[in-house]
Design a protein around this motif. Structure first.
Motif, PDB file in Angstrom:
ATOM      1  N   ALA A 376       5.516  71.034  28.524  1.00 29.65           N
ATOM      2  CA  ALA A 376       5.752  72.470  28.334  1.00 29.65           C
ATOM      3  C   ALA A 376       5.836  73.205  29.671  1.00 29.65           C
ATOM      4  O   ALA A 376       6.577  74.168  29.815  1.00 29.65           O
ATOM      5  N   ASP A 377       5.051  72.762  30.650  1.00 30.25           N
ATOM      6  CA  ASP A 377       5.053  73.459  31.940  1.00 30.25           C
ATOM      7  C   ASP A 377       4.565  72.503  33.026  1.00 30.25           C
ATOM      8  O   ASP A 377       3.761  71.607  32.771  1.00 30.25           O
ATOM      9  N   VAL A 378       5.075  72.727  34.220  1.00 27.26           N
ATOM     10  CA  VAL A 378       4.670  71.943  35.381  1.00 27.26           C
ATOM     11  C   VAL A 378       4.459  72.935  36.507  1.00 27.26           C
ATOM     12  O   VAL A 378       5.297  73.818  36.707  1.00 27.26           O
ATOM     13  N   ARG A 379       3.343  72.827  37.212  1.00 25.91           N
ATOM     14  CA  ARG A 379       3.115  73.804  38.288  1.00 25.91           C
ATOM     15  C   ARG A 379       2.205  73.209  39.352  1.00 25.91           C
ATOM     16  O   ARG A 379       1.525  72.211  39.111  1.00 25.91           O
ATOM     17  N   GLY A 380       2.199  73.862  40.496  1.00 27.88           N
ATOM     18  CA  GLY A 380       1.328  73.385  41.558  1.00 27.88           C
ATOM     19  C   GLY A 380       1.749  73.915  42.909  1.00 27.88           C
ATOM     20  O   GLY A 380       2.667  74.741  43.029  1.00 27.88           O
ATOM     21  N   MET A 381       1.075  73.441  43.931  1.00 29.18           N
ATOM     22  CA  MET A 381       1.349  73.824  45.320  1.00 29.18           C
ATOM     23  C   MET A 381       0.647  72.798  46.204  1.00 29.18           C
ATOM     24  O   MET A 381      -0.440  72.314  45.838  1.00 29.18           O
ATOM     25  N   GLY A 382       1.237  72.464  47.336  1.00 27.21           N
ATOM     26  CA  GLY A 382       0.609  71.487  48.225  1.00 27.21           C
ATOM     27  C   GLY A 382       0.341  70.196  47.477  1.00 27.21           C
ATOM     28  O   GLY A 382       1.202  69.692  46.749  1.00 27.21           O
ATOM     29  N   LEU A 383      -0.887  69.678  47.591  1.00 27.18           N
ATOM     30  CA  LEU A 383      -1.225  68.449  46.867  1.00 27.18           C
ATOM     31  C   LEU A 383      -2.128  68.744  45.674  1.00 27.18           C
ATOM     32  O   LEU A 383      -3.117  68.044  45.431  1.00 27.18           O
ATOM     33  N   VAL A 384      -1.787  69.784  44.953  1.00 24.48           N
ATOM     34  CA  VAL A 384      -2.476  70.054  43.693  1.00 24.48           C
ATOM     35  C   VAL A 384      -1.403  70.360  42.657  1.00 24.48           C
ATOM     36  O   VAL A 384      -0.425  71.052  42.948  1.00 24.48           O
ATOM     37  N   GLY A 385      -1.552  69.775  41.468  1.00 28.50           N
ATOM     38  CA  GLY A 385      -0.515  69.971  40.457  1.00 28.50           C
ATOM     39  C   GLY A 385      -1.059  69.818  39.050  1.00 28.50           C
ATOM     40  O   GLY A 385      -2.165  69.308  38.836  1.00 28.50           O
ATOM     41  N   CYS A 386      -0.252  70.282  38.100  1.00 24.06           N
ATOM     42  CA  CYS A 386      -0.666  70.222  36.703  1.00 24.06           C
ATOM     43  C   CYS A 386       0.559  70.023  35.818  1.00 24.06           C
ATOM     44  O   CYS A 386       1.607  70.628  36.050  1.00 24.06           O
ATOM     45  N   VAL A 387       0.410  69.169  34.822  1.00 22.60           N
ATOM     46  CA  VAL A 387       1.444  69.015  33.796  1.00 22.60           C
ATOM     47  C   VAL A 387       0.814  69.445  32.490  1.00 22.60           C
ATOM     48  O   VAL A 387      -0.231  68.919  32.098  1.00 22.60           O
TER      49      VAL A 387
END
Ligand SMILES: Cc1ncc(COP(=O)(O)O)c(C=O)c1O
Length: 467
Positions: A376-387
């Motif tokens: 549904a969504d993918v987000r993050g920045m640098g070496l941090v992320g979430c699916v």
């Protein structure tokens, strides 16, 4: 150790674990019966389970193993310090590793954050910050300026006071965690905004909400605003561009202290020692940090306080006060030696530069997962992320599936050689900062395959096609 001794060890560990270890975030229905994976060793970006399976550590422990596992230089620094001076009383004395660490943190921190209060973890750093807000206003003769503003989806720790400013209902529902002096703003998750609302308008709304909250409470009653620059365990929520800076400006306008909770974002996660200034353009009044400070090798946290605040409550301004707050293990010399060594490694091995190089690659590969219907969504920045995944579109039943999506994906990942951190329907990532591009490819290939397998399982169980 022979294989049979090792087997016995694992079996015994699981038995003792079930019988005696009351874990954090224990799902009480399964307490005392769950058979947990036993982690038997670790090296670089990998951990090993009881079957000696090698797993990429997707969450980097719990957002903390910056320089990687099994580092002899870290072990040596800890050993040497434990031998030379394992403990000293921080209320009355000082020691060189901790004093050096304080000076080093002041050097790395933005603005005039030159005063370091050492704690045992992130929760105690946040707790110290919040207590300091109250202490500060008491010393300054402003006993009403005590209200604290936080946000939905925030996670700030597990002491009583930290739990009060945590905005994740799931973590609080079974506790008594309400207070008349804590107030919450709505979530800043851009993916939850109305479809016809631009990102800029969404940002305007959120900044305005903070200002209105301060005005409705009366600025003379508001002590502080606390915010993670990126909300980590709330699901890696990256606020719209400019939001953090504009909130900081509002706080300055109304003399409200800005506490940046950098327990996750500091020590390289976003490619800088601290993200407040280098990524978000702010110089907060206080920064809380922990986790990556020692790369997770030993427990330690810290609160960094500005010269301005320190000056306003000390010396001629102290008003006869004592800051009656601290821990037996504040500024522990061995933890300090570990922190100094971890910082030295980050500098020597140019790990910040490395994160700035591989971070965008990690984000790009993460975004490719959007093509899977379950995502549904993918987000993050640098070496941090979430699916974030959802079954969606099948009414009530989808909710039940969504509750377990993270665990289902995690289970496939485990089979294929990756450990993820499942949070309900999300998987979050914060791998050791030393991860290279090839390892990022392996990590995301496994993740992709596991999400597809999970989707096939669900399609099979429901007899439907997810599109
Ligand atoms: C932003 C933030 N603040 C505070 C904490 C609490 O830190 P600790 O678990 O070390 O007490 C955490 C932990 O995940 C966190 O993510």
């Amino acid at each position: 150790m022979s294989k049979s001794e090792q087997q016995y060890d694992v079996h015994q560990a699981q038995t003792d674990d079930r019988n005696n270890w009351f874990h954090p975030w224990e799902g009480m229905a399964d307490a005392g019966t769950a058979v947990r994976t036993v982690i038997t060793g670790a090296e670089g970006i990998y951990v090993y389970d009881e079957q000696n399976r090698r797993l990429i550590d997707g969450p980097g422990g719990m957002w903390c193993v910056q320089v990687g596992y099994g580092r002899e230089d870290m072990a040596r620094a800890i050993y040497d310090q434990a031998l030379a001076l394992p403990y000293m009383n921080p209320f009355a004395l000082t020691s060189s590793p901790t004093a050096r660490l304080a000076a080093k943190l002041a050097e790395l921190a933005p603005g005039d954050l030159n005063h370091v209060f050492f704690t045992t973890c992130g929760s105690t750093a946040v707790d110290t910050a919040l207590r300091l807000v109250h202490f500060y206003n008491n010393v300054k003769g402003r006993p009403n300026k005590k209200h604290l503003i936080s946000r939905e989806d925030a996670y700030h720790g597990s002491t009583y006071l930290c739990a009060l400013v945590t905005g994740k209902d799931r973590d609080k529902n079974w506790f008594d965690a309400k207070s008349s002096f804590v107030h919450f703003l709505s979530s800043v998750n851009p993916s939850r905004r109305a479809q016809d609302l631009s990102l800029e308008a969404f940002c305007d709304e959120k900044v305005k909400e903070l200002e209105q909250k301060i005005l409705s409470l009366g600025a003379e009653n508001v002590g502080a605003f606390i915010a993670e620059p990126i909300q980590a365990s709330g699901g890696v929520i990256v606020p719209p561009e400019g939001y953090i800076r504009r909130c900081w400006e509002i706080c300055k306008k109304y003399d409200v202290l800005f506490i940046a909770d950098e327990v996750v974002t500091a020590f390289g996660r976003l490619g800088h020692f601290f993200a407040s200034k280098d990524v978000f353009g702010i110089e907060p009044d206080m920064i809380t940090t922990a986790k990556g400070l020692t790369s997770g090798y030993l427990p330690m946290g810290a609160l960094l306080v500005s010269d301005r605040i320190f000056k306003e409550i000390s010396g001629a301004n102290a008003n006869g006060s004592t800051f009656g707050h601290g821990y037996t293990y504040s500024g522990h010399p061995v933890a300090s030696a570990a922190a100094l060594k971890s910082i030295e490694i980050i500098e020597r091995e140019k790990i910040l530069e490395h994160v700035r190089e591989v971070g965008p690659y990690f984000q790009k590969r993460l975004q490719e997962l959007r093509e899977i219907p379950l995502v549904a969504d993918v987000r993050g920045m640098g070496l941090v992320g979430c699916v974030e995944c959802t079954v969606g579109g099948i009414g009530e039943a989808s909710l039940e599936f969504d509750m377990n999506l993270g665990a289902r994906i995690d289970s496939h990942c485990h089979e294929l050689g990756l450990m993820v951190r499942p949070i309900v329907n999300k998987c979050v990532f914060s791998p050791p900062l030393i991860i290279n591009k090839e390892q990022i490819d392996t990590m995301l290939d496994i993740l992709k395959e596991s999400i597809i397998r999970t989707m096939h399982d669900i399609q099979h169980e429901l007899g439907i096609e997810l599109v």
